[in-house]
Design a protein around this motif. Sequence first.
Motif, mmCIF file in Angstrom:
data_model
loop_
_atom_site.group_PDB
_atom_site.id
_atom_site.type_symbol
_atom_site.label_atom_id
_atom_site.label_comp_id
_atom_site.label_asym_id
_atom_site.label_seq_id
_atom_site.Cartn_x
_atom_site.Cartn_y
_atom_site.Cartn_z
ATOM 1 N N ALA A 62 36.555 -22.084 83.882
ATOM 2 C CA ALA A 62 37.124 -20.787 83.515
ATOM 3 C C ALA A 62 36.427 -19.681 84.287
ATOM 4 O O ALA A 62 35.278 -19.822 84.706
ATOM 5 C CB ALA A 62 36.984 -20.538 82.012
ATOM 6 N N LYS A 63 37.141 -18.592 84.471
ATOM 7 C CA LYS A 63 36.536 -17.408 85.077
ATOM 8 C C LYS A 63 36.880 -16.193 84.236
ATOM 9 O O LYS A 63 37.862 -16.204 83.494
ATOM 10 C CB LYS A 63 37.024 -17.212 86.511
ATOM 11 N N SER A 64 36.055 -15.188 84.363
ATOM 12 C CA SER A 64 36.354 -13.953 83.645
ATOM 13 C C SER A 64 37.453 -13.225 84.398
ATOM 14 O O SER A 64 37.442 -13.149 85.624
ATOM 15 C CB SER A 64 35.112 -13.070 83.544
ATOM 16 N N GLY A 65 38.408 -12.715 83.628
ATOM 17 C CA GLY A 65 39.485 -11.929 84.220
ATOM 18 C C GLY A 65 39.427 -10.528 83.654
ATOM 19 O O GLY A 65 38.410 -10.114 83.100
ATOM 20 N N THR A 66 40.510 -9.815 83.772
ATOM 21 C CA THR A 66 40.584 -8.467 83.215
ATOM 22 C C THR A 66 40.819 -8.582 81.711
ATOM 23 O O THR A 66 41.902 -8.921 81.276
ATOM 24 C CB THR A 66 41.717 -7.671 83.880
ATOM 25 N N TYR A 67 39.793 -8.341 80.926
ATOM 26 C CA TYR A 67 39.870 -8.351 79.465
ATOM 27 C C TYR A 67 40.152 -9.727 78.877
ATOM 28 O O TYR A 67 40.472 -9.834 77.691
ATOM 29 C CB TYR A 67 40.933 -7.366 78.949
ATOM 30 N N LYS A 68 40.083 -10.790 79.665
ATOM 31 C CA LYS A 68 40.298 -12.122 79.125
ATOM 32 C C LYS A 68 39.693 -13.133 80.066
ATOM 33 O O LYS A 68 39.149 -12.784 81.103
ATOM 34 C CB LYS A 68 41.793 -12.392 78.918
ATOM 35 N N TYR A 69 39.785 -14.387 79.665
ATOM 36 C CA TYR A 69 39.259 -15.476 80.469
ATOM 37 C C TYR A 69 40.428 -16.312 80.965
ATOM 38 O O TYR A 69 41.380 -16.545 80.235
ATOM 39 C CB TYR A 69 38.300 -16.332 79.633
ATOM 40 N N ILE A 70 40.314 -16.772 82.188
ATOM 41 C CA ILE A 70 41.364 -17.588 82.793
ATOM 42 C C ILE A 70 40.847 -19.013 82.915
ATOM 43 O O ILE A 70 39.788 -19.236 83.528
ATOM 44 C CB ILE A 70 41.757 -17.073 84.187
ATOM 45 N N PHE A 71 41.610 -19.938 82.350
ATOM 46 C CA PHE A 71 41.196 -21.340 82.340
ATOM 47 C C PHE A 71 42.009 -22.165 83.327
ATOM 48 O O PHE A 71 43.206 -21.914 83.539
ATOM 49 C CB PHE A 71 41.390 -21.947 80.948
ATOM 50 N N GLY A 72 41.361 -23.172 83.891
ATOM 51 C CA GLY A 72 42.079 -24.209 84.592
ATOM 52 C C GLY A 72 42.669 -25.175 83.579
ATOM 53 O O GLY A 72 42.401 -25.086 82.375
ATOM 54 N N THR A 73 43.450 -26.107 84.067
ATOM 55 C CA THR A 73 44.103 -27.061 83.168
ATOM 56 C C THR A 73 43.177 -28.203 82.764
ATOM 57 O O THR A 73 43.520 -28.989 81.888
ATOM 58 C CB THR A 73 45.364 -27.641 83.814
ATOM 59 N N GLY A 74 42.012 -28.276 83.400
ATOM 60 C CA GLY A 74 41.031 -29.278 82.990
ATOM 61 C C GLY A 74 41.086 -30.558 83.800
ATOM 62 O O GLY A 74 42.147 -30.953 84.295
ATOM 63 N N THR A 75 39.926 -31.181 83.920
ATOM 64 C CA THR A 75 39.797 -32.493 84.563
ATOM 65 C C THR A 75 39.320 -33.485 83.521
ATOM 66 O O THR A 75 38.299 -33.258 82.859
ATOM 67 C CB THR A 75 38.790 -32.473 85.723
ATOM 68 N N ARG A 76 40.077 -34.572 83.388
ATOM 69 C CA ARG A 76 39.670 -35.594 82.426
ATOM 70 C C ARG A 76 38.676 -36.535 83.091
ATOM 71 O O ARG A 76 38.944 -37.089 84.155
ATOM 72 C CB ARG A 76 40.885 -36.364 81.934
ATOM 73 N N LEU A 77 37.519 -36.672 82.467
ATOM 74 C CA LEU A 77 36.452 -37.538 82.970
ATOM 75 C C LEU A 77 36.342 -38.761 82.081
ATOM 76 O O LEU A 77 36.289 -38.648 80.852
ATOM 77 C CB LEU A 77 35.117 -36.797 82.985
#
Lengths: 109, 118
Positions: free
Chosen positions: A90-105
């Motif tokens: 995830a990264k910080s965005g404007t007033y929110k956080y932006i997530f990737g869809t995830g990697t399953r390990l």
Amino acid sequence: QKEVEQNSGPLSVPEGAIASLNCTYSDRVSQSFFWYRQYSGKSPELIMSIYSNGDKEDGRFTAQLNKASQYVSLLIRDSQPSDSATYLCAKSGTYKYIFGTGTRLKVLA
Amino acid sequence: GAVVSQHPSRVICKSGTSVKIECRSLDFQATTMFWYRQFPKQSLMLMATSNEGSKATYEQGVEKDKFLINHASLTLSTLTVTSAHPEDSSFYICSAEQRGVGLGNEQFFGPGTRLTVL
């Protein structure tokens, strides 16, 4: 292009190996980056945050940030079956956080 | 530190009823809280950003009249799903933002609420 991109996996590694999880992002403005772990049926848990270029280590986890290449990674040393989960970048965005869809390990015993 | 609680953890209700979910930051004050929804085997979807003392900011496509958010104090935000229908069945997760000193802010998640609408 998605703001945060991750390979969905699954990434399979044998027990005791190093798992390497990668994430790319689309802008040069974001300053804060995060790795979360999410077990099936549970909510995400913060593993590590990183704000500066370079490496940050915490126990078996190392986060690496390269702002010039817009790339952040997570290394898990001595992987254990209990590390099997989905890892969210995830990264910080404007007033929110932006997530990737995830990697399953998957860590194979 | 940085503990976020959520209540209830699981709720089953009949179609047409309203359900309230509480999210609390237990050991820090959170000016900003977030509400997410996650369907099985899918990504987190941000529904809205909740700021203490002001109206929530909803993401595109999220009905603000259906998902009522109130952030009345620095430690409590609530999400009310009004007139719930089976398609609202999902895993609802809140998070709270802890302000960093010298570094960035961090977001901590509650344990989630699994809503099933019959």
